[in-house]
Design a protein around this motif. Structure first.
Motif, PDB file in Angstrom:
ATOM      1  N   ASN A 379       0.880  -1.786   0.009  1.00  0.00           N
ATOM      2  CA  ASN A 379      -0.272  -0.160   0.088  1.00  0.00           C
ATOM      3  C   ASN A 379       0.711   1.048   0.076  1.00  0.00           C
ATOM      4  O   ASN A 379       0.571   2.177  -0.703  1.00  0.00           O
ATOM      5  CB  ASN A 379      -0.623   0.008   1.350  1.00  0.00           C
ATOM      6  CG  ASN A 379      -1.916  -0.822   1.022  1.00  0.00           C
ATOM      7  OD1 ASN A 379      -2.883  -0.765  -0.072  1.00  0.00           O
ATOM      8  ND2 ASN A 379      -2.722  -1.154   2.170  1.00  0.00           N
ATOM      9  N   ILE A 412      -4.791  10.006   3.598  1.00  0.00           N
ATOM     10  CA  ILE A 412      -5.918   9.183   3.825  1.00  0.00           C
ATOM     11  C   ILE A 412      -6.132  10.618   4.509  1.00  0.00           C
ATOM     12  O   ILE A 412      -6.194  11.446   5.275  1.00  0.00           O
ATOM     13  CB  ILE A 412      -6.135   8.084   5.065  1.00  0.00           C
ATOM     14  CG1 ILE A 412      -5.295   6.796   4.010  1.00  0.00           C
ATOM     15  CG2 ILE A 412      -7.073   7.434   4.396  1.00  0.00           C
ATOM     16  CD1 ILE A 412      -5.435   5.788   5.102  1.00  0.00           C
ATOM     17  N   ARG A 426     -12.684   1.631   0.133  1.00  0.00           N
ATOM     18  CA  ARG A 426     -11.348   2.481  -0.184  1.00  0.00           C
ATOM     19  C   ARG A 426     -10.870   3.550   0.060  1.00  0.00           C
ATOM     20  O   ARG A 426     -13.268   3.960  -0.596  1.00  0.00           O
ATOM     21  CB  ARG A 426     -11.239   1.920  -1.915  1.00  0.00           C
ATOM     22  CG  ARG A 426     -11.302   0.073  -1.762  1.00  0.00           C
ATOM     23  CD  ARG A 426     -10.445  -0.105  -2.772  1.00  0.00           C
ATOM     24  NE  ARG A 426     -12.582  -0.550  -3.454  1.00  0.00           N
ATOM     25  CZ  ARG A 426     -12.729  -1.879  -4.166  1.00  0.00           C
ATOM     26  NH1 ARG A 426     -11.324  -2.331  -4.448  1.00  0.00           N
ATOM     27  NH2 ARG A 426     -13.893  -2.177  -4.001  1.00  0.00           N
ATOM     28  N   VAL A 427     -10.403   4.443  -0.149  1.00  0.00           N
ATOM     29  CA  VAL A 427     -10.651   5.903  -0.122  1.00  0.00           C
ATOM     30  C   VAL A 427     -11.192   6.573  -1.665  1.00  0.00           C
ATOM     31  O   VAL A 427     -11.881   6.950  -1.812  1.00  0.00           O
ATOM     32  CB  VAL A 427      -9.853   6.695   0.661  1.00  0.00           C
ATOM     33  CG1 VAL A 427     -10.030   8.569   0.077  1.00  0.00           C
ATOM     34  CG2 VAL A 427      -9.671   6.292   2.097  1.00  0.00           C
ATOM     35  N   SER A 432      -8.037   3.247  -6.084  1.00  0.00           N
ATOM     36  CA  SER A 432      -7.495   1.020  -5.871  1.00  0.00           C
ATOM     37  C   SER A 432      -7.468  -0.031  -6.894  1.00  0.00           C
ATOM     38  O   SER A 432      -6.848  -0.948  -7.019  1.00  0.00           O
ATOM     39  CB  SER A 432      -8.485   0.633  -4.756  1.00  0.00           C
ATOM     40  OG  SER A 432      -8.495  -0.423  -4.549  1.00  0.00           O
ATOM     41  N   GLY A 437      -6.347  -3.325  -6.282  1.00  0.00           N
ATOM     42  CA  GLY A 437      -6.343  -3.249  -4.777  1.00  0.00           C
ATOM     43  C   GLY A 437      -7.896  -4.052  -4.624  1.00  0.00           C
ATOM     44  O   GLY A 437      -8.830  -3.880  -5.802  1.00  0.00           O
ATOM     45  N   THR A 438      -7.816  -4.516  -3.995  1.00  0.00           N
ATOM     46  CA  THR A 438      -9.276  -5.559  -3.507  1.00  0.00           C
ATOM     47  C   THR A 438     -10.392  -4.772  -2.261  1.00  0.00           C
ATOM     48  O   THR A 438     -11.373  -4.881  -2.067  1.00  0.00           O
ATOM     49  CB  THR A 438      -9.085  -7.326  -2.953  1.00  0.00           C
ATOM     50  OG1 THR A 438      -8.606  -7.175  -2.300  1.00  0.00           O
ATOM     51  CG2 THR A 438      -8.656  -7.993  -4.414  1.00  0.00           C
ATOM     52  N   LEU A 442      -6.309  -4.357   4.377  1.00  0.00           N
ATOM     53  CA  LEU A 442      -5.759  -3.223   5.522  1.00  0.00           C
ATOM     54  C   LEU A 442      -6.884  -4.595   6.398  1.00  0.00           C
ATOM     55  O   LEU A 442      -6.682  -4.485   7.931  1.00  0.00           O
ATOM     56  CB  LEU A 442      -6.439  -1.871   5.762  1.00  0.00           C
ATOM     57  CG  LEU A 442      -5.215  -1.417   4.844  1.00  0.00           C
ATOM     58  CD1 LEU A 442      -5.187   0.123   4.973  1.00  0.00           C
ATOM     59  CD2 LEU A 442      -4.578  -1.348   5.704  1.00  0.00           C
ATOM     60  N   PHE A 468       1.987   3.417   9.397  1.00  0.00           N
ATOM     61  CA  PHE A 468       1.257   2.719  10.448  1.00  0.00           C
ATOM     62  C   PHE A 468       2.432   1.616  10.999  1.00  0.00           C
ATOM     63  O   PHE A 468       3.251   1.689  10.688  1.00  0.00           O
ATOM     64  CB  PHE A 468       1.080   1.196   9.201  1.00  0.00           C
ATOM     65  CG  PHE A 468       0.042   1.909   8.127  1.00  0.00           C
ATOM     66  CD1 PHE A 468       0.291   2.520   6.830  1.00  0.00           C
ATOM     67  CD2 PHE A 468      -1.647   1.510   8.019  1.00  0.00           C
ATOM     68  CE1 PHE A 468      -0.853   3.288   6.207  1.00  0.00           C
ATOM     69  CE2 PHE A 468      -2.247   1.776   7.099  1.00  0.00           C
ATOM     70  CZ  PHE A 468      -2.882   2.092   6.658  1.00  0.00           C
TER      71      PHE A 468
HETATM   72  P1  ADP Z   1      -7.101  -1.917  -1.122  1.00  0.00           P
HETATM   73  O1  ADP Z   1      -6.962  -3.421  -1.997  1.00  0.00           O
HETATM   74  O2  ADP Z   1      -7.806  -0.735  -1.880  1.00  0.00           O
HETATM   75  O3  ADP Z   1      -5.282  -1.077  -0.801  1.00  0.00           O
HETATM   76  P2  ADP Z   1      -6.970  -1.972   1.900  1.00  0.00           P
HETATM   77  O4  ADP Z   1      -7.367  -2.229   2.073  1.00  0.00           O
HETATM   78  O5  ADP Z   1      -5.030  -3.037   1.693  1.00  0.00           O
HETATM   79  O6  ADP Z   1      -6.922  -1.577  -0.178  1.00  0.00           O
HETATM   80  O7  ADP Z   1      -6.582  -0.006   1.828  1.00  0.00           O
HETATM   81  C1  ADP Z   1      -8.246   0.414   1.782  1.00  0.00           C
HETATM   82  C2  ADP Z   1      -8.038   1.502   1.580  1.00  0.00           C
HETATM   83  O8  ADP Z   1      -7.080   2.290   2.376  1.00  0.00           O
HETATM   84  C3  ADP Z   1      -7.533   1.724   0.158  1.00  0.00           C
HETATM   85  O9  ADP Z   1      -8.099   1.594  -0.975  1.00  0.00           O
HETATM   86  C4  ADP Z   1      -6.969   3.553   0.107  1.00  0.00           C
HETATM   87  O10 ADP Z   1      -7.470   4.448  -0.244  1.00  0.00           O
HETATM   88  C5  ADP Z   1      -6.028   3.810   1.414  1.00  0.00           C
HETATM   89  N1  ADP Z   1      -4.816   3.208   2.179  1.00  0.00           N
HETATM   90  C6  ADP Z   1      -4.233   2.139   2.752  1.00  0.00           C
HETATM   91  N2  ADP Z   1      -3.179   2.940   2.519  1.00  0.00           N
HETATM   92  C7  ADP Z   1      -2.423   3.759   2.328  1.00  0.00           C
HETATM   93  C8  ADP Z   1      -1.624   4.359   1.962  1.00  0.00           C
HETATM   94  N3  ADP Z   1       0.269   3.893   2.501  1.00  0.00           N
HETATM   95  N4  ADP Z   1      -1.687   5.840   1.936  1.00  0.00           N
HETATM   96  C9  ADP Z   1      -2.922   6.288   1.494  1.00  0.00           C
HETATM   97  N5  ADP Z   1      -4.002   5.779   1.455  1.00  0.00           N
HETATM   98  C10 ADP Z   1      -4.009   3.970   2.003  1.00  0.00           C
END
Ligand code: ADP
Length: 511
Positions: A379, A412, A426-427, A432, A437-438, A442, A468
C-alpha cells in the motif's frame, strides 16, 4: 381465588391462624383439666393424711349414730375438702356394702355407681386415683369404728373445669374471628407490597416482548425483591446491548454480501463484454484481440485475488488456525522489504530500511505476519507517487515488537481514517482498482494482527503521507504466552535490552 398470589397468601395466613388457634384450644383445655385434677388429688391427699381430721372421724365412727356423726365432721372440714354441695359432694357409705348412709342426696332415678375408688376403699384402703378420662373425679377413704366400717366418699362432677374450658373456648373463638379478619387485611397489604414490583416486572417483560428495552423497574428496596428488580434491569440492558450488536452484525453481514456481489460483478461484466465483442467480431485486428485478452486475464486475476482474500478472511474469522512458531521478525521485515523495494525503485521512490540491533525472535504465524507486512508495504508504495519515499523500521520494547511503515504518499482524509480497516472500504475506488486493490488488504492485516494479540495504528495527513505501526507481543497470542510463561520470563532480560518504542514524533508521516 387460589390462582392468584394474593389469594394464596391470604389463604395461607388464614390457615395459619386457624391452626394456631386449634393448637391453643387443645393445650388450654387439657391444661385446665389437668390443673383441676391435680388440685383435687392434692387436696384429698392432704385431707385424708390430716391426723386431726382422721382422729375426729375415727372417734365419730365409734358412736352408735356413726353415719350422722361422720357427716357432721365432714361438714366441719368442707372448706378444706373443697366441698360446695354443687359440683363437689360427699357421701358416707357403708364400708362393707358401699350403700349410701348419709351425706348428699342421690337424685331420683340416679344409680349410685360403684367406682374403682369405692371398690378399693371397700378393701380397706384409701383411693384417689384416676379421673383424667372420666366425667368425674372421686376419692374414697375407709374409716373403721366400733359399730361398723364406713367409707367417706367425695365426688366432683368436674363442672367447674368444664365451665372454665367452655368460656376459654368461647374467648378463643372470638379472638379467632378477630384474628382472621386482621390477618386477611394484613396479608392483603403484604400481597400488595410484594405484587407491585412483580406487576412492574410483568409490564416491563411485556414491553421487552414487543421490542422496547428502555422500560426499567424502579428499585425501592434492597431486599430480595430489590435484588430481583436490579437483576431484571441489568438483564434488560444486556439484552438491549446484545440486540444492538446483533443488528449491527446483521447490517455488516448484509453490507458484506452486497459488497462481495458488487466486487465480483464488476470484473465479470467486463470479462463478458470483452469476450462477447471478440465472439461477435471475427475480423477483430490481432492487436485489439490481444489487448482484449489481456483485459480478460487481468480481470480474472482480480477475481482470483478477491476470492483468495475472502477465503483468508473467512479462515481468520473462524478462529484463524494460526501456525505458531518462533521466528525472526527482523528477517521477515527484511525479506518483504526487499520484495517491495524493487517495485518502489521502479516507481522512482526512495526506500529506506532501519532495523534495530538485537531484535528478539517472536512467537507467531510467520506466513500470516509476512502477509500483514506485505499488504501494508505494498500500500505504501501503491499510494505514494513517483519520487516519493517509503521508510520501514522495526524494533522491540519490553514484551512487544513493532514495525513502522511510513510513506510520503497521498495520505488519507481524516473522515476516512476510522473506516480504512473495514472490508472493501477504499478512499479512492478508481485508484485502488487501477492498482489491483481489492479493499480487503487492511482488514486482513488488522484481523491477523489482532489474532496475535497485537494492534495496528494509523496516522495520516491527507496529501502528505501515512504511517502504519504494527505492534506484536513477543510471546505470541495471549493463550500461547500464558502456556509459555516460564519460558517468557527467561526472554524478559533479552527484550528489555532492546530500544524503547519509537518516539511519538516518529509516527508523523515522512515529508
Ligand atoms: P486496497 O486493496 O484498496 O489497497 P486496503 O484494504 O489495503 O485496500 O486499503 C484500503 C484503503 O485504504 C485503500 O483503498 C486506500 O484508499 C487506503 N490506504 C491504504 N494504505 C494507504 C496508504 N499508505 N496511503 C494512502 N491511503 C492508503
Amino acid at each position: 381465588m387460589l390462582k392468584s398470589l394474593r389469594g394464596k397468601l391470604v389463604f395461607i395466613m388464614l390457615m395459619l391462624i386457624v391452626m394456631l388457634m386449634s393448637v391453643i384450644v387443645v393445650f388450654l383445655t387439657r391444661g385446665v383439666r389437668d390443673f383441676y385434677l391435680d388440685e383435687f388429688h392434692r387436696r384429698m391427699t392432704s385431707a385424708f393424711t390430716d391426723a386431726e381430721m382422721i382422729s375426729a372421724l375415727r372417734a365419730a365412727a365409734d358412736e352408735p349414730d356413726a353415719a350422722e356423726q361422720l357427716e357432721e365432721i365432714i361438714f366441719a372440714y368442707a372448706g378444706q375438702l373443697g366441698i360446695d354441695s354443687w359440683t363437689r359432694k360427699f357421701y358416707i357409705l357403708d364400708g362393707t356394702t358401699g350403700e349410701r348412709l348419709a351425706g348428699a342426696e342421690i337424685g331420683r332415678g340416679e344409680v349410685f355407681e360403684m367406682t374403682p375408688n369405692i371398690l378399693t376403699a371397700l378393701t380397706g384402703e384409701n383411693a384417689y386415683t384416676g379421673g383424667s378420662g372420666s366425667a368425674y373425679m372421686d376419692a374414697a377413704a375407709p374409716i373403721e369404728g366400733e359399730y361398723g366400717r364406713f367409707i367417706i366418699y367425695i365426688r366432683d362432677s368436674r363442672e367447674t373445669s368444664q365451665n372454665l374450658s367452655a368460656s376459654l373456648f368461647r374467648m378463643i373463638l372470638e379472638s379467632l374471628a378477630f384474628g382472621l379478619v386482621a390477618s386477611a387485611a394484613i396479608s392483603l397489604l403484604l400481597a400488595q407490597t410484594l405484587l407491585s414490583p412483580i406487576r412492574g416486572m410483568t409490564k416491563a417483560a411485556e414491553a421487552m416482548g414487543e421490542g422496547d428495552f428502555t422500560r426499567k423497574i424502579p428499585v425501592d428496596s434492597d431486599d430480595e425483591i430489590g435484588t430481583l428488580s436490579t437483576t431484571f434491569n441489568t438483564m434488560a440492558s444486556q439484552l438491549e446491548t446484545t440486540l444492538d450488536e446483533l443488528k449491527n452484525a446483521e447490517k455488516l453481514r448484509r453490507d458484506f454480501v452486497a459488497n462481495v456481489s458488487h466486487e465480483l460483478r464488476t470484473p465479470l461484466t467486463s470479462i463478458r463484454s470483452y469476450a462477447e465483442t471478440m465472439h461477435d467480431t471475427p475480423d477483430l485486428p490481432d492487436e485489439t484481440r490481444l489487448e482484449f485478452l489481456g483485459v480478460i486475464l487481468n480481470e480474472s486475476d482480480r477475481m482470483t485475488k478477491i476470492v483468495s482474500d475472502l477465503l483468508s478472511l473467512s479462515r481468520l474469522d473462524s478462529g484463524g488456525g494460526l501456525k505458531i512458531e518462533q521466528f525472526s521478525l527482523e528477517r521477515s521485515v527484511r525479506e518483504v522489504y526487499t520484495a517491495i523495494a524493487i517495485a518502489a525503485e521502479r516507481r522512482g521512490q526512495s526506500v529506506e530500511l532501519d532495523l534495530q540491533f538485537g531484535m528478539p525472535d517472536i512467537m507467531g504465524d510467520r506466513a500470516r505476519i509476512e502477509q500483514v507486512l506485505m499488504n501494508i508495504m505494498t500500500n505504501a508504495v501503491k499510494y505514494t507517487p513517483e519520487g516519493g519515499a517509503v521508510r520501514v523500521s522495526c524494533g522491540a520494547s519490553g514484551r512487544f515488537a513493532w514495525v513502522k511503515i511510513s510513506d510520503t504518499g497521498v495520505g488519507i482524509p481524516p473522515e476516512d481514517l476510522p473506516r480504512v480497516f473495514d472490508r472493501f472500504y477504499r478512499v479512492d475506488k478508481a485508484r485502488s482498482r487501477e492498482s489491483g486493490g481489492t479493499g480487503l488488504g487492511l482488514s486482513i492485516a488488522k484481523e491477523i494482527t489482532e489474532l496475535h494479540g497485537g494492534e495496528i495504528t494509523l496516522k495520516s495527513v491527507y496529501g502528505s503521507g501515512s504511517t502504519f505501526t504494527i505492534t506484536l507481543p513477543v510471546d505470541g497470542p495471549p493463550e500461547i504466552a500464558t502456556a509459555n510463561e516460564a519460558a517468557s520470563s527467561d526472554n524478559q532480560q533479552d527484550s528489555e535490552a532492546g530500544d524503547a518504542m519509537p518516539a511519538e514524533e516518529e509516527h508523523e508521516p515522512l515529508n
